[in-house]
Design an enzyme around this catalytic site. Sequence first.
Site, PDB file in Angstrom:
ATOM      1  CE  LYS A  54      -3.801  -2.473   2.157  1.00  0.00           C
ATOM      2  NZ  LYS A  54      -4.527  -2.877   3.373  1.00  0.00           N
ATOM      3  CD  GLN A  98      -3.461  -4.428   6.697  1.00  0.00           C
ATOM      4  OE1 GLN A  98      -3.383  -3.473   5.920  1.00  0.00           O
ATOM      5  NE2 GLN A  98      -4.134  -5.524   6.402  1.00  0.00           N
ATOM      6  CG  ASP A 121      -9.316   0.248   5.271  1.00  0.00           C
ATOM      7  OD1 ASP A 121      -9.137  -0.116   4.099  1.00  0.00           O
ATOM      8  OD2 ASP A 121      -8.566  -0.075   6.215  1.00  0.00           O
TER       9      ASP A 121
END
Length: 295
Positions: A54, A98, A121
């Site tokens: 990412k 994460q 997200d």
Amino acid sequence: MTAKRIDGKAAALSIRQRVAELVPEFVAKAGRPPGLATVLVGEDPASAVYVRSKNRSTAEAGMVSFAHNLPDTISEDELLQLVIDLNADPQVDGILVQLPLPKQVNSTRVIETIDPGKDVDGFHPMNAGRLATGLPSLVPCTPFGCLSLLKSELGDLSGLDAVVIGRSNIVGKPMAQLLIGESATVTVAHSRTRDLPGVVRRADIVVAAVGRPEMVRGDWIKPGATVIDVGINRVPTDDGKGRLVGDVAFDEAAQIAGAITPVPGGVGPMTIAMLMRNTLVAAHRREGLKDPEGL
Ligand code: NAP
């Protein structure tokens, strides 16, 4: 019949290239590049690979990444404080924490602390609620990537029968909302669903997000259906290295389906492409600019 193989890598590359084209326009208007902060807690090798990739993609698109790697002994309060600091940081447009997080940290509290405008997200309840009510929101990257593949493949989804297998907040539920938004007729299946093969056999669109290697068999698939395999499962091999497989038995399903995503090379690359897209969109909205076009 042999299904068309849906090339998620190529689709993802074109989204990332489009993002990279649009970044200089944003810089010209805002006087700064879009920024993504990634937060990795602990040493889980798979999470570390995802986050590295990412960060790399962010830099390749001309955006800035701020990587925060923290020990798995971190307290919930310390992590919440980092999120609060990132919320206040004007250079940060997107915050990605994460998952999974270590046991001592309540993931829900962490997600709820992220500024919804920086929640690239799309997991914050505010964004989930806005998606469910049809309002503009930041949409979770994996289901958004699945939808993009489906629309490229099928065009108009309205009236099609879609079955989503899995009801997680990260994939299954937002996937169902996105398909409802496209006027598909949506069934959400899960571990308590009766006669899952029979339910799947009715579907023009199957999205499998279960986490069980090759659970969906070829004879569950309606001839000509479009199959999107979200699963990423490592299964053992003789050489000890293991092999990635999806939630769908690819070789069997490819004999019956009209089109199918492979694992790897299907949904996975789309997730990162959509994260880049969401970061650019979040940056535009934070600066009061119109959403970028063509994404
Ligand atoms: P999850 O939170 O574990 O949810 C799994 C879902 O599958 C649950 O709703 C569960 O039902 C359902 N399920 C489990 N066993 C089942 C069965 N035998 N029959 C029918 N449904 C069953 O997983 P997730 O986070 O959604 O992820 C799903 C898969 O996608 C995993 O393989 C994950 O690695 C992969 N994934 C890939 C990406 C990507 O970028 N490609 C991103 C995210 C996730 P209940 O709710 O009833 O328990």
